[in-house]
Design an enzyme around this catalytic site. Structure first.
Site, PDB file in Angstrom:
ATOM      1  N   THR A   1      44.858  50.292  46.861  1.00 50.41           N
ATOM      2  CA  THR A   1      44.707  49.078  46.207  1.00 50.41           C
ATOM      3  C   THR A   1      44.238  47.902  47.117  1.00 50.41           C
ATOM      4  O   THR A   1      44.150  48.118  48.390  1.00 50.41           O
ATOM      5  CB  THR A   1      45.977  48.574  45.720  1.00 50.41           C
ATOM      6  OG1 THR A   1      46.888  48.049  46.849  1.00 50.41           O
ATOM      7  CG2 THR A   1      46.716  49.598  44.913  1.00 50.41           C
TER       8      THR A   1
ATOM      9  N   GLU B   1      46.518  46.785  49.286  1.00 48.91           N
ATOM     10  CA  GLU B   1      47.036  47.729  50.475  1.00 48.91           C
ATOM     11  C   GLU B   1      45.707  47.448  51.735  1.00 48.91           C
ATOM     12  O   GLU B   1      46.351  47.552  52.752  1.00 48.91           O
ATOM     13  CB  GLU B   1      46.966  49.183  50.120  1.00 48.91           C
ATOM     14  CG  GLU B   1      48.524  49.492  49.253  1.00 48.91           C
ATOM     15  CD  GLU B   1      48.436  50.770  48.674  1.00 48.91           C
ATOM     16  OE1 GLU B   1      49.443  51.286  48.388  1.00 48.91           O
ATOM     17  OE2 GLU B   1      47.187  51.280  48.282  1.00 48.91           O
ATOM     18  N   GLU B   2      44.744  47.445  51.268  1.00 47.43           N
ATOM     19  CA  GLU B   2      43.523  47.321  52.104  1.00 47.43           C
ATOM     20  C   GLU B   2      43.606  46.301  53.110  1.00 47.43           C
ATOM     21  O   GLU B   2      43.439  46.274  54.342  1.00 47.43           O
ATOM     22  CB  GLU B   2      42.248  47.342  51.455  1.00 47.43           C
ATOM     23  CG  GLU B   2      40.998  47.539  52.410  1.00 47.43           C
ATOM     24  CD  GLU B   2      39.668  47.413  51.465  1.00 47.43           C
ATOM     25  OE1 GLU B   2      38.632  47.812  52.294  1.00 47.43           O
ATOM     26  OE2 GLU B   2      39.910  47.532  50.375  1.00 47.43           O
ATOM     27  N   GLY B   3      43.954  44.978  52.494  1.00 47.16           N
ATOM     28  CA  GLY B   3      44.374  43.992  53.230  1.00 47.16           C
ATOM     29  C   GLY B   3      45.208  44.019  54.115  1.00 47.16           C
ATOM     30  O   GLY B   3      45.302  43.584  55.372  1.00 47.16           O
TER      31      GLY B   3
ATOM     32  N   GLY C   1      44.865  46.142  57.131  1.00 47.35           N
ATOM     33  CA  GLY C   1      44.071  45.649  58.125  1.00 47.35           C
ATOM     34  C   GLY C   1      44.581  44.524  58.871  1.00 47.35           C
ATOM     35  O   GLY C   1      44.484  44.436  60.399  1.00 47.35           O
TER      36      GLY C   1
END
Length: 501
Positions: free
Chosen positions: A164, A167-169, A172
């Site tokens: 999602t 999740e990616e943010g 990171g």
């Protein structure tokens, strides 16, 4: 009892007590001694299946450290040939085949005896999110092929998934702060410790199809849809995070091109203010309207060839790019853009991926002032195509897009995320920390392998206490047996004495 003991018995008792003392001392000291073993190394593989390309990251770490959580290092990066896996929607078998050269390379790096214990993941981001929106069946077929390809290799494959945006943010953000040792720090005592009075950094990510902002705000997060809670090594982190799908630089510039065509007096000829003067290219409407981010005109027509001509006008370029956003906050007192809630930015930020690559090309990653950044970009956008080709012959393939990228980044950071001349200096444009690429992949692996536990491990303390308890109980039992044994001996001798008498 002592009166009935012979001297030999006393010697036996003393010897037995000495033996018990040695055994107990050994049990007490055993957990405090280091056991010297040959260092073991573990490896991990993570595929970053992005919208425009895929990369394989190979990590390693010493496994003889506390809780198998030695410091993770990036061993190698392998760029998968060809475009992102979402581009193979009409021929999914090629998506799986594209991964094999990098998997082959990984097998030459990881020792054969360790390969089957190597956790391996594939995470797909905005490109696959868009394909799933467009055609979920084709997305599933692409995933089936990449899974089949990875399973042909002797690794501990733990699955492929579409991340999602949040999740990616978040992953990171974990990567940035893990590498900068603001979450946990490996001490001289060879233990992980939570650093005291250390502020975490925010993360700014710009891909081809989406962009993410993640940071720890100063107050309460009002919109729970933008909130994520992590508990890492005994510390709670309440983060603001949001991902804007379609606002990665590739998709955003497609939206720009479609908007310029819509406002053009001739639908087949587009004047592009962000392209350098003297540049011209032809594109097809099929290529332009191939994404949910760029809906085709309501009146469908056959595929057409469009001529795009650069005019090199940075003022008009910025005006056109600003129209891609809605900066009205609506019901939210504070927002980013398109009505999405965002608290005011706070603290230091790491800007990576597309943010870094564009600013690195323009030599703007050295903490220059906002005024210097603006003037550099304006000067570049005013340079003709002929001059650019002469100055940067090695960048000819993407050279015409750098003005668009740079103006888009400025608009996103200043008007979108609400940085200003005071907070601009808090943004650090970087690609790596300690020879490890910054992105979501490392944080993803750390999270799934539990290499940053939610609590500080107490295993060593618990083991030490248990050994103390075992030693104490053992000593008590042995002393009781000694007491019982010699009492029995004395009692037996008394009976013998009575019978003799």
């Amino acid at each position: 009892m002592s009166k009935c003991l012979l001297k030999a018995d006393v010697r036996y008792l003393v010897a037995l007590l000495a033996l018990l003392g040695i055994i107990t001392l050994f049990l007490i000291l055993a957990p405090m001694k280091d056991v010297f073993l040959l260092p073991r190394t573990k490896y991990g593989l993570v595929f970053d299946a992005g919208s425009t390309h895929t990369a394989l990251y190979i990590y390693q770490w010493p496994a003889d450290k506390e809780n198998d959580t030695g410091i993770v290092n990036q061993v190698e990066t392998c760029a998968v040939p060809g475009p992102g896996i979402s581009s193979y929607a009409d021929n999914p078998a090629l998506a799986g085949a594209s991964l094999k050269p990098c998997l082959d390379k990984a097998m030459t790096i990881i020792p054969a005896k360790l390969q089957r214990d190597t956790p391996t993941y594939l995470g797909a981001t905005a490109g696959m999110r868009l394909l799933r929106e467009q055609n979920s069946t084709k997305a599933e077929q692409v995933f089936a092929e990449v899974v089949k390809a990875i399973r042909q290799y002797p690794v501990d494959f733990r699955g492929a998934q579409i991340l999602t945006g949040n999740e990616e943010g978040s992953f990171g953000w974990i990567t940035v702060n893990y590498l900068l040792e603001t979450l946990v720090k490996f001490s001289f005592a060879e233990k992980w410790e939570h650093p005291q009075a250390t502020e975490v950094l925010g993360a700014l990510d710009l891909g081809g199809a989406s962009t993410q902002i993640t940071f720890q705000p100063g107050g309460t997060i009002e919109d729970k849809n933008t909130s994520v809670l992590f508990r890492l090594y005994g510390t709670n982190y309440s983060l603001y995070t949001h991902s804007y799908l379609c606002y990665g630089q590739t998709q955003a510039l497609k939206m720009l091109l479609a908007a310029l065509r819509e406002g053009s007096s001739s639908p087949q000829r587009i004047l592009h203010p962000c392209y350098p003067k003297g540049y011209q290219e032809n594109i097809t409407t099929t290529d332009l309207y191939d994404s949910p981010c760029v809906p085709a005109p309501s009146t469908p027509s056959t595929a057409q060839v469009l001529t795009v001509t650069g005019t090199g006008d940075p003022v008009a370029c910025r005006t056109a790019i600003q129209k891609l956003f809605n900066f009205t906050c609506g019901a939210h007192r504070t927002c980013g853009f398109n009505g999405i809630y965002q608290p005011p930015v706070q603290g230091q930020f790491f800007a990576f991926s597309g943010f870094y690559y564009t600013f690195h090309f323009l030599n703007l990653t050295g903490q220059q002032s906002l005024g210097h950044v603006n003037s550099t970009i304006w000067a570049f956008c005013n340079t003709t195509w002929k001059e650019l080709v002469e100055n940067f012959p090695e960048e000819k393939e993407r050279l015409h897009m750098y003005c668009s990228f740079a103006v888009y980044i400025l608009t996103l950071l200043l008007d979108g995320y609400k940085f200003d001349e005071h907070t601009w200096s808090s943004i650090h444009f970087s690609r790596k920390v300690a020879n490890t690429d910054v992105g979501w992949t490392l944080g993803y692996m750390l999270n799934l392998t539990n290499m940053i536990p939610s609590e500080t491990p107490q295993q060593g303390i618990a083991l030490q206490r248990s050994m103390w308890m075992a030693a104490t109980v053992t000593l008590f039992i042995m002393l009781f047996l000694c007491f019982w044994l010699f009492t029995a001996i004395c009692h037996q001798r008394k009976l013998v004495s009575y019978e003799t008498f």
